[in-house]
Enzyme design. Structure first.
Site, PDB file in Angstrom:
ATOM      1  CE  LYS A  55      -0.429   0.219   5.042  1.00 40.27           C
ATOM      2  NZ  LYS A  55      -1.363   0.336   6.188  1.00 40.27           N
ATOM      3  CE1 TYR A  72      12.133  32.592   4.098  1.00 36.86           C
ATOM      4  CE2 TYR A  72      12.407  30.230   3.731  1.00 36.86           C
ATOM      5  CZ  TYR A  72      12.034  31.485   3.275  1.00 36.86           C
ATOM      6  OH  TYR A  72      11.579  31.633   1.993  1.00 36.86           O
TER       7      TYR A  72
END
Length: 396
Positions: free
Chosen positions: A58, A277
């Site tokens: 999956k 940042y």
């Protein structure tokens, strides 16, 4: 050994200009070793020698590519596969015409014709869901079968104990359409957790009542809890892809994924200058930096950032571990390469973000998550390459 790109996966970026000229790969290269996945499956099958070893594929085979991984596992000897839903089932069935196929998310209203067309069995964990499935099978005269999921303590999917007990007379009176009985361990990676023994005891009781129905309890870590957890089928997932199923011990699995990203710029900053940042990382010496074209949009989590007094993840540059400097941004990260010889790290070079000694579990630690999320978060801007002797078979 062969190495091929995956023809079934969407391209990581627009591969050509309008005039047909190929564009250069910018972000990086994600390499998946199909031989390692096959070797991991064989290792797990050997550990659960008395049981059939299935495979969980999956979530795009945990980010590794559902179709190529499925084909490689089939060639390794796997015959039973589990996906999440019908969309994944369609991809798996196209790759595996003859495999036994189960969908773990169960039966949604009016989805019966799709299950029948794909010859895929839903894993049913709700009594109303089962009634709808039975009604479809009666109308369509479909006898493909279903799995029944019993909740033994996860409190997620699965029939509650009373509803599961109500099915026992059905099992005893003849054809019942149930081809597999499953449950799911909640704490199998914690070998000493008493919840494992409680779930085992409850599931064992139900498996005895579901006469002649194969039973499956163990996931990746559950396989290493011992033969009493193996029953008829084991269902490994993360361990196939290199995640450690025994966190308190050395990893018995081979590494599968290697991720490299490209240096797009180098620069030198002086002592006292900040990076990224918020200016959270400050140079304590004259520092050489590499700007690497990968960030959280590519599945490299912002939580792997570093700051003054906190070290984040490492990146391997020219064979040497180098620390991330400052905050990870959407498309970029900055790496301190001061200790790497200048000519060994230049614009255009590839550096290693995952692999070559940086494990999935190590990166998960820096990301503040587990190896499952690391693998399934890997972005589609990477060029994807499959390597190993099974790569050619997976490409056909």
């Amino acid at each position: 050994m062969s190495s091929v790109s995956d023809p079934k996966s969407p391209p990581p970026m627009q591969p050509h200009t309008a005039s047909g000229t190929a564009l250069p790969a910018t972000c990086g290269v994600l390499t998946i070793d199909l031989d390692a996945i096959a070797a991991n499956w064989r290792r797990l099958a050997k550990t659960a020698v008395a049981a059939e070893c299935a495979a969980i594929i999956k979530a795009d085979a945990y980010g590794c590519g559902l179709a190529p991984v499925a084909v490689a596992l089939w060639h390794a000897g796997c015959r039973t596969f589990f996906v999440a839903d019908l969309r994944e089932a369609a991809i798996a069935r196209a790759a595996l015409p003859h495999a036994a196929l189960y969908a773990l998310d169960g039966y949604l209203p009016d989805s019966g014709p799709y299950y029948a067309s794909l010859n895929c069995k839903p894993v049913i964990g709700d009594i109303n869901e089962l009634a709808e499935w039975d009604a479809f099978c009666s109308r369509a005269r479909w006898i493909g079968g279903t799995a029944i999921h019993i909740d033994t303590g996860m409190n997620r999917l699965g029939l509650p104990r009373a509803d599961a007990q109500a099915l026992i007379p059905r099992i005893r009176i003849g054809y019942h359409g149930v081809t597999l009985l499953i449950s799911h361990l909640a704490s199998s990676e914690q070998a000493a957790n008493p919840a494992n023994a409680r779930q085992l005891a409850l599931f064992r009781d139900f498996s005895r009542e579901f006469l002649n129905v194969p039973a499956s309890l163990a996931n990746s870590s559950g396989i290493f809890l011992g033969p009493s957890f193996h029953f008829d089928i084991v269902r490994p997932g993360a361990a196939l892809y290199g995640v450690n199923p025994t966190p308190d011990r050395a990893n018995p699995m081979q590494p599968v994924v290697n991720l490299k990203a490209r240096i797009i710029q180098t620069r030198v900053i002086e002592r006292g200058e900040s990076v990224g940042y918020g200016g959270t990382w400050t140079a304590h010496r004259t520092t050489r930096l590499a700007i690497v074209a990968a960030g959280y949009a590519d599945g490299y989590f912002r939580s792997a950032s570093s700051g003054d007094g906190t070290r984040g993840a490492d990146v391997i540059v020219a064979g040497q571990r180098c620390p991330v400097a400052g905050r990870i941004s959407m498309d970029l990260m900055t790496v301190d390469i001061t200790d790497v010889p200048q000519q060994a790290a230049r614009r255009g070079d590839l550096v290693t973000l995952l692999g070559d000694g940086i494990t999935v579990d190590e990166l998960a630690h820096h990301f503040g998550t587990n190896g499952y999320e690391v693998l399934t978060s890997l972005g589609h801007r990477y060029s994807r390459v499959y390597k190993g002797d099974l790569a050619a078979a997976a490409a056909t």
